[in-house]
Scaffold this motif. Structure first.
Motif, mmCIF file in Angstrom:
data_model
loop_
_atom_site.group_PDB
_atom_site.id
_atom_site.type_symbol
_atom_site.label_atom_id
_atom_site.label_comp_id
_atom_site.label_asym_id
_atom_site.label_seq_id
_atom_site.Cartn_x
_atom_site.Cartn_y
_atom_site.Cartn_z
ATOM 1 N N LYS A 1 0.853 -1.194 0.000
ATOM 2 C CA LYS A 1 0.000 0.000 0.000
ATOM 3 C C LYS A 1 0.883 1.237 0.000
ATOM 4 O O LYS A 1 1.745 1.371 0.878
ATOM 5 C CB LYS A 1 -0.906 0.022 1.240
ATOM 6 C CG LYS A 1 -1.897 -1.117 1.325
ATOM 7 C CD LYS A 1 -2.740 -0.990 2.607
ATOM 8 C CE LYS A 1 -3.775 -2.079 2.697
ATOM 9 N NZ LYS A 1 -4.624 -1.941 3.918
ATOM 10 N N TYR B 1 1.364 5.682 -0.953
ATOM 11 C CA TYR B 1 0.734 6.998 -1.078
ATOM 12 C C TYR B 1 1.741 7.960 -1.678
ATOM 13 O O TYR B 1 2.925 7.984 -1.269
ATOM 14 C CB TYR B 1 0.296 7.483 0.303
ATOM 15 C CG TYR B 1 -0.299 8.870 0.316
ATOM 16 C CD1 TYR B 1 -1.575 9.099 -0.146
ATOM 17 C CD2 TYR B 1 0.439 9.953 0.809
ATOM 18 C CE1 TYR B 1 -2.132 10.372 -0.128
ATOM 19 C CE2 TYR B 1 -0.107 11.232 0.842
ATOM 20 C CZ TYR B 1 -1.389 11.436 0.368
ATOM 21 O OH TYR B 1 -1.938 12.684 0.395
ATOM 22 N N GLU C 1 2.099 12.156 -3.374
ATOM 23 C CA GLU C 1 1.542 13.461 -3.710
ATOM 24 C C GLU C 1 2.439 14.137 -4.740
ATOM 25 O O GLU C 1 3.672 14.026 -4.673
ATOM 26 C CB GLU C 1 1.453 14.372 -2.477
ATOM 27 C CG GLU C 1 0.364 14.020 -1.512
ATOM 28 C CD GLU C 1 0.229 15.060 -0.397
ATOM 29 O OE1 GLU C 1 0.967 16.075 -0.422
ATOM 30 O OE2 GLU C 1 -0.624 14.865 0.499
ATOM 31 N N ARG D 1 -3.162 13.699 -5.456
ATOM 32 C CA ARG D 1 -2.589 12.582 -4.710
ATOM 33 C C ARG D 1 -3.149 11.254 -5.184
ATOM 34 O O ARG D 1 -4.195 11.183 -5.828
ATOM 35 C CB ARG D 1 -2.846 12.760 -3.213
ATOM 36 C CG ARG D 1 -4.293 12.929 -2.845
ATOM 37 C CD ARG D 1 -4.438 13.585 -1.465
ATOM 38 N NE ARG D 1 -5.825 13.671 -1.073
ATOM 39 C CZ ARG D 1 -6.342 13.135 0.012
ATOM 40 N NH1 ARG D 1 -5.568 12.449 0.831
ATOM 41 N NH2 ARG D 1 -7.620 13.262 0.307
ATOM 42 N N ALA E 1 -3.454 7.011 -3.777
ATOM 43 C CA ALA E 1 -3.274 5.919 -2.821
ATOM 44 C C ALA E 1 -3.588 4.633 -3.560
ATOM 45 O O ALA E 1 -4.609 4.541 -4.256
ATOM 46 C CB ALA E 1 -4.191 6.082 -1.612
ATOM 47 N N TRP F 1 -11.579 11.966 -2.423
ATOM 48 C CA TRP F 1 -11.151 11.054 -3.472
ATOM 49 C C TRP F 1 -12.228 10.972 -4.549
ATOM 50 O O TRP F 1 -13.421 11.004 -4.250
ATOM 51 C CB TRP F 1 -10.887 9.662 -2.897
ATOM 52 C CG TRP F 1 -9.816 9.655 -1.846
ATOM 53 C CD1 TRP F 1 -9.996 9.700 -0.499
ATOM 54 C CD2 TRP F 1 -8.408 9.632 -2.064
ATOM 55 N NE1 TRP F 1 -8.785 9.703 0.146
ATOM 56 C CE2 TRP F 1 -7.786 9.655 -0.785
ATOM 57 C CE3 TRP F 1 -7.598 9.588 -3.194
ATOM 58 C CZ2 TRP F 1 -6.402 9.643 -0.625
ATOM 59 C CZ3 TRP F 1 -6.214 9.566 -3.024
ATOM 60 C CH2 TRP F 1 -5.633 9.599 -1.755
ATOM 61 N N ALA G 1 -1.263 10.804 5.050
ATOM 62 C CA ALA G 1 -1.391 9.536 4.334
ATOM 63 C C ALA G 1 -2.479 8.691 4.986
ATOM 64 O O ALA G 1 -2.631 8.693 6.200
ATOM 65 C CB ALA G 1 -0.059 8.789 4.342
ATOM 66 N N PHE H 1 -0.876 3.206 4.701
ATOM 67 C CA PHE H 1 -0.296 3.475 3.385
ATOM 68 C C PHE H 1 1.040 4.192 3.590
ATOM 69 O O PHE H 1 1.116 5.195 4.333
ATOM 70 C CB PHE H 1 -1.231 4.334 2.537
ATOM 71 C CG PHE H 1 -2.394 3.561 1.960
ATOM 72 C CD1 PHE H 1 -2.416 3.252 0.608
ATOM 73 C CD2 PHE H 1 -3.425 3.129 2.774
ATOM 74 C CE1 PHE H 1 -3.497 2.535 0.073
ATOM 75 C CE2 PHE H 1 -4.504 2.423 2.262
ATOM 76 C CZ PHE H 1 -4.529 2.124 0.901
#
Length: 472
Positions: free
Chosen positions: A323, A325, A327, A396, A398, A416, A463, A467
């Protein structure tokens, strides 16, 4: 011839005497009747009336025995018969006295949330009995009305009072008032804070339990968090240590404490291994379209001219599971640019716009002030929103590669696309099939579109839980 005369003394006739004492309910019945002035042996029977249940008359001896199971006065007539067939009878009363109905016992004190059970003692009265609670607190019950047993699980602390009522078969009642002191469970802190890495956003919890359920005053009682970049807070029933670690690698040894509203304090000694900073992946000079220029050590990617051009750049490392993350910030854009940022499977098709094929997933911004920001995959818009965008805003990503789930945001938005939440795995922007190497990817379409990878220590948004950094 001599004559003899035989004289027989028949007395005053057959008689019957007896004594039957009163007896307590469930006691031992005694007493007897006895015939005399007849021709023995004698036989004793009841000619009228009924003996109390559980009491018997011995026909040969005249003795009463047994244990009465019902109370009251029972008139009877006993008949005595001798060998010659002569008989006599006499009336008696068998008295069975019920003791007063009583209930006794004291339930023990308890602890909030801990199930307990207690059985009282019932005596006297006339069975069967029934039992009930009067004015009982929440969590108190009598599971079986024929048994004087209470079950109780207190939901709060303090002195709890209640009354148990016993009722016998003839309507007699007895009320027993009882009380118990209920204390809150001991306040505890359990678990261990996770290890940390310099420059990597961090969040780890200790579980708080017990007390009265209200918690406050998170603090360090031994050691210090000064200069570590970390702070303590209470989140629901957890003591949370969070922030972005700074300073030097090593072992952070602290003792943390928290209070509950009932005056208890719990503490826990913790040792946290803090590792040196982890390098985040940058843009790859090997996996990029020829139309893309890298600068700032691979942190910044842009197009090579002012005319829109296709082509993407991949991250300097790939991931096949986990997992992650990331940006990025688009720092400039002209009115005709359409930059994208997202995920790419493998290294093929880097000459096309990100999302134009089946191996790329992208969040796209059209133009410097454009508002047609969308999720883009296989050449098709998946979602469009009309939200103003400004240069310098963050977008961003994820991704849970093992689960095949990807979340993308619009530029400058804390939500999101699709409304999901990576922390609990809900409503991803896209789903995909795992099993290959994946890269994060960017698609700056002109030289005025600069896609800058944000250092984890400067991430604009936290985050999602679990993640981590897309490491180099």
């Amino acid at each position: 011839m001599t004559r003899r005369i035989l004289l027989i003394d028949i007395g005053s006739g057959l008689t019957l005497q007896g004594l039957i004492p009163s007896v307590a309910l469930y006691g031992t019945q005694t007493g007897s009747v006895k015939a005399s002035n007849g021709v023995p042996p004698y036989t004793y029977t009841l000619s009228a009336g009924v003996l109390p249940a559980g009491v018997y008359l011995d026909a040969g001896t005249g003795l009463f025995s047994g244990s009465p199971t019902e109370a009251g006065n029972f008139p009877i007539t006993v008949k005595a018969t001798d060998l010659s067939g002569a008989s006599t009878q006499r009336a008696f009363t068998v008295k069975v006295i019920a003791e007063p109905l009583t209930l006794s016992g004291t339930a023990p004190d308890g602890t909030v949330g801990v199930a307990q059970s207690y059985t009282y003692t019932v005596a006297g009265g006339v069975p069967p009995y029934t039992f009930a609670l009067v004015d009982a607190p929440d969590g108190w019950s009598i599971p079986d009305a024929s048994t004087p047993t209470i079950d109780y699980t207190a939901t709060s602390s303090g002195t709890k009072t209640w009354t148990v009522r016993a009722t016998d078969a003839i309507g007699g009642q007895f009320d027993l008032a009882d009380a118990a002191v209920i204390t809150a469970p001991s306040l505890t802190l359990s678990g261990d804070f996770a290890d940390a890495t310099i420059g990597t956003p961090y969040s780890s919890d200790l579980a708080i339990a017990g007390g009265d359920g209200t918690y406050s005053n998170p603090r360090v009682t031994v050691g210090s968090l000064a200069g570590t970049g970390l702070v303590l807070s209470i989140v629901s029933s957890a003591l949370r240590l969070s922030g972005t670690p700074t300073g030097s690698a090593g072992t952070l040894s602290i003792t943390v404490a928290v209070d509950s509203g009932d005056g208890q304090t719990a503490s826990s000694a913790q040792s946290i291994n803090v590792s040196a900073a982890v390098s985040q992946a940058v843009w790859s000079s090997l996996n990029k379209a020829s139309t893309i220029v890298l600068s700032n050590g691979g942190v910044t990617a842009s197009g090579s001219n002012s005319i829109e051009q296709d082509g993407i750049v991949l991250s300097s490392s790939s991931k096949s599971g986990g997992k992650f993350y990331v940006e990025i910030v688009q720092n400039q854009a002209t009115s005709n640019t359409a930059s994208g940022f997202g995920l790419h499977a493998g290294t093929s098709n880097i000459g096309v716009q990100l999302g134009d094929d089946s191996v790329g997933w992208s969040s796209i911004i059209y133009g410097a002030g454009g508002n047609n920001r969308a999720a883009y995959h296989a050449g098709a818009l998946q979602s469009v929103a009309s939200i103003s965008w400004h240069t310098g805003q963050t977008v961003r990503m994820a991704v849970d590669i093992d689960a095949g789930k990807l979340w993308l945001s619009y530029f400058g938005s804390s939500t999101w696309i699709g409304g999901g939440d990576p922390a609990d795995g809900t409503s991803p922007t896209f789903s995909f099939t795992p099993g290959v190497d994946f890269y994060f990817a960017g698609g700056p379409r002109t030289n005025s579109a600069l896609l800058d990878i944000t250092n984890p220590s400067a991430w604009v948004y936290p985050a999602p839980a679990d993640f981590g950094i897309w490491t180099a």
